[in-house]
Motif scaffolding. Sequence first.
Motif, PDB file in Angstrom:
ATOM      1  N   PHE A 136      30.021 -25.453  14.576  1.00 37.06           N
ATOM      2  CA  PHE A 136      28.808 -24.771  15.000  1.00 37.06           C
ATOM      3  C   PHE A 136      28.053 -24.271  13.769  1.00 37.06           C
ATOM      4  CE2 PHE A 136      30.503 -25.375  19.025  1.00 37.06           C
ATOM      5  CZ  PHE A 136      29.554 -25.058  19.986  1.00 37.06           C
ATOM      6  N   ASP A 152      20.374 -22.654  22.448  1.00 35.95           N
ATOM      7  CA  ASP A 152      20.851 -21.498  23.204  1.00 35.95           C
ATOM      8  C   ASP A 152      19.886 -20.330  23.040  1.00 35.95           C
ATOM      9  OD1 ASP A 152      23.221 -22.795  24.085  1.00 35.95           O
ATOM     10  OD2 ASP A 152      24.081 -22.504  22.093  1.00 35.95           O
ATOM     11  N   ASN A 189      27.297 -20.514  24.708  1.00 33.36           N
ATOM     12  CA  ASN A 189      27.059 -21.075  23.370  1.00 33.36           C
ATOM     13  C   ASN A 189      27.674 -22.472  23.280  1.00 33.36           C
ATOM     14  OD1 ASN A 189      26.347 -21.446  20.750  1.00 33.36           O
ATOM     15  ND2 ASN A 189      27.706 -19.911  19.886  1.00 33.36           N
ATOM     16  N   ASP A 190      26.928 -23.445  23.782  1.00 30.51           N
ATOM     17  CA  ASP A 190      27.399 -24.825  23.758  1.00 30.51           C
ATOM     18  C   ASP A 190      26.537 -25.708  22.858  1.00 30.51           C
ATOM     19  OD1 ASP A 190      25.205 -24.561  25.416  1.00 30.51           O
ATOM     20  OD2 ASP A 190      25.827 -26.150  26.783  1.00 30.51           O
ATOM     21  N   ASN A 199      23.844 -15.982  21.756  1.00 28.62           N
ATOM     22  CA  ASN A 199      24.389 -17.319  21.499  1.00 28.62           C
ATOM     23  C   ASN A 199      23.571 -18.092  20.487  1.00 28.62           C
ATOM     24  OD1 ASN A 199      26.494 -16.997  23.374  1.00 28.62           O
ATOM     25  ND2 ASN A 199      25.145 -17.557  25.061  1.00 28.62           N
ATOM     26  N   ALA A 200      22.336 -17.641  20.223  1.00 26.60           N
ATOM     27  CA  ALA A 200      21.484 -18.318  19.243  1.00 26.60           C
ATOM     28  C   ALA A 200      21.429 -17.567  17.911  1.00 26.60           C
ATOM     29  CB  ALA A 200      20.069 -18.489  19.803  1.00 26.60           C
ATOM     30  N   HIS A 242      28.368 -16.100  16.985  1.00 22.12           N
ATOM     31  CA  HIS A 242      29.251 -15.912  18.141  1.00 22.12           C
ATOM     32  C   HIS A 242      29.610 -17.294  18.694  1.00 22.12           C
ATOM     33  CE1 HIS A 242      27.894 -11.766  17.846  1.00 22.12           C
ATOM     34  NE2 HIS A 242      26.655 -12.198  17.932  1.00 22.12           N
ATOM     35  N   VAL A 243      30.772 -17.768  18.334  1.00 23.51           N
ATOM     36  CA  VAL A 243      31.200 -19.112  18.738  1.00 23.51           C
ATOM     37  C   VAL A 243      32.104 -19.007  19.960  1.00 23.51           C
ATOM     38  CG1 VAL A 243      32.418 -21.186  18.011  1.00 23.51           C
ATOM     39  CG2 VAL A 243      31.013 -19.925  16.367  1.00 23.51           C
ATOM     40  N   ASP A 244      31.858 -19.880  20.952  1.00 19.27           N
ATOM     41  CA  ASP A 244      32.680 -19.945  22.160  1.00 19.27           C
ATOM     42  C   ASP A 244      33.805 -20.941  21.916  1.00 19.27           C
ATOM     43  OD1 ASP A 244      33.766 -20.326  24.712  1.00 19.27           O
ATOM     44  OD2 ASP A 244      31.843 -19.887  25.683  1.00 19.27           O
ATOM     45  N   ASP A 259      23.196 -18.669  30.009  1.00 21.95           N
ATOM     46  CA  ASP A 259      23.491 -19.413  28.788  1.00 21.95           C
ATOM     47  C   ASP A 259      24.920 -19.186  28.313  1.00 21.95           C
ATOM     48  OD1 ASP A 259      22.540 -21.090  26.596  1.00 21.95           O
ATOM     49  OD2 ASP A 259      22.838 -19.326  25.350  1.00 21.95           O
ATOM     50  N   ASP A 261      18.279 -23.788  17.544  1.00 22.88           N
ATOM     51  CA  ASP A 261      19.433 -23.608  18.426  1.00 22.88           C
ATOM     52  C   ASP A 261      18.915 -23.545  19.848  1.00 22.88           C
ATOM     53  OD1 ASP A 261      21.676 -22.675  19.907  1.00 22.88           O
ATOM     54  OD2 ASP A 261      22.525 -21.826  18.078  1.00 22.88           O
ATOM     55  N   ASN A 320      26.405 -20.313  13.614  1.00 24.32           N
ATOM     56  CA  ASN A 320      26.373 -19.356  14.720  1.00 24.32           C
ATOM     57  C   ASN A 320      27.292 -18.184  14.433  1.00 24.32           C
ATOM     58  OD1 ASN A 320      25.856 -21.727  17.398  1.00 24.32           O
ATOM     59  ND2 ASN A 320      24.444 -20.226  16.607  1.00 24.32           N
TER      60      ASN A 320
END
Length: 551
Positions: free
Chosen positions: A358, A290, A256-257, A294-295, A347-349, A254, A288, A345
Amino acid sequence: MKLGKVEFCHFLQILALFLCLSGMNQAEFSRSRSKPYFQSGRTRTKRSWVWNQFFVLEEYMGTDPLYVGKLHSDVDKGDGSIKYILSGEGASSIFIIDENTGDIHATKRLDREEQAYYTLRAQALDRLTNKPVEPESEFIIKIQDINDNEPKFLDGPYTAGVPEMSPVGTSVVQVTATDADDPTYGNSARVVYSILQGQPYFSVEPKTGVIKTALPNMDREAKDQYLLVIQAKDMVGQNGGLSGTTSVTVTLTDVNDNPPRFPRRSYQYNVPESLPVASVVARIKAADADVGPNAEMEYKIVDGDGLGVFKISVDKDTQEGIITIQKELDFEAKTSYTLRIEAANMHVDPRFLSLGPFSDMTTLKIIVEDVDEPPVFTSRLYSMVVSEAAKVGTIIGTVAAHDPDASNSPVRYSIDRNTDLERYFNIDANSGVITTAKSLDRETNAVHNITVLAMESQNPAQIGRGYVAITILDINDNAPEFAMEYETTVCENAQPGQVIQKISAIDKDDPPNGHQFYFSLTTEAANNHNFTLQDNKGDVTPSLSGAVNLY
């Protein structure tokens, strides 16, 4: 450049194989010894061995012994005077020689993968004298490989992972097949890789076995696992080659998209006004797609008229937003609250910020429900005073309570008799006026603490409680008393004016400025001229004393 014995032997064997394959069935090759042979003190001219190719195909399945080749010495004139002897690896057990003709045969099926070559020694003896006519010669029988082993994946089946949304060509894992055939001869051990199952998502490099992604933007949320079947085929993949397969399980890991999303744009919850502070009002959750970190998300109340009344926190296990009460609710004061809540979120990518924020917003409306509450007194504690001289029926004070509900039910009052066992007081059921019911005595009880009950007329089960402290004011209703009974003795030779006793008095009353006592002798004692009483006037201590003097 001179070749050594073994190198030259190998050269002859390779050349013989080449000529054999070119159609020369009985080509003969000679090799001369580098050292002369001595016999009976005389030097002989060196002789030569002559033989055919010594290559044997493995896995021969015939019933007759397999012809290997022919040993021959140029001394042999064909008259039977020469005898050939074979020794070394496999002599007699695997390889036999016709002592008359020098023909060598293999009696067993040979496997190159078990042993690739055999080293043997040949001798030519004079049959009559049993003496060597040639020096002993060493030669090699090489087992010629055939393609009898398929490629094998010794480390399979494989498992691997690759992040979702990886670009095309991202390496996933390398698989390796081994082939037990001879890698130096032909193509029997030259392996190429192909993918039998797993297209169009993945590909494999034919020479290296490296598996790579073949499609862009593979989404874990759509499909998170793929089963690949990889084939390794020898003979460089040509027809007739042998093959082996292995499986590769590829899991998309996974990233974080996916931003959190509330399933609904608004929520509504009904809450009774009697719910205690810190109670949970509601649980909401943003979805979410993810997983794992990531969720993970956090919730905030960003707007609304309930900012100070409610708070929101996150349940780490379920990722729910938990709304709790911070202040007491009162239906009569406010019947509803509106909260604007954000989920974001943690933890954002940065790679996916272009997809949008997000975070997500929703509206939460909380409806406060009316609860039938007991009557409420205007004061938590009433303080009243009354003189101990008050007559029965004297009004001391008034308490007041009301029904906080919208119905505003009439209230009736009573005294909790567990707090007024002697029934000193009464209360008017309708007005809340408290009066004396018995004579009061401050010296017996200076303060009375009573509980007043207020109950709704329409629902007597709803009872409120008020607390009243009644202080009894003192009056001078108690005469002074001597502190004790006095009994005094005096010596017969006591001097006139000598103090023989000090006396004091007490009073149960409690005047604001203290007591002041006056002492005097009774009429009977006043006629006794042997004693006098001195009154210490002006002393306002609680107990004043007089002095009895000897006159």
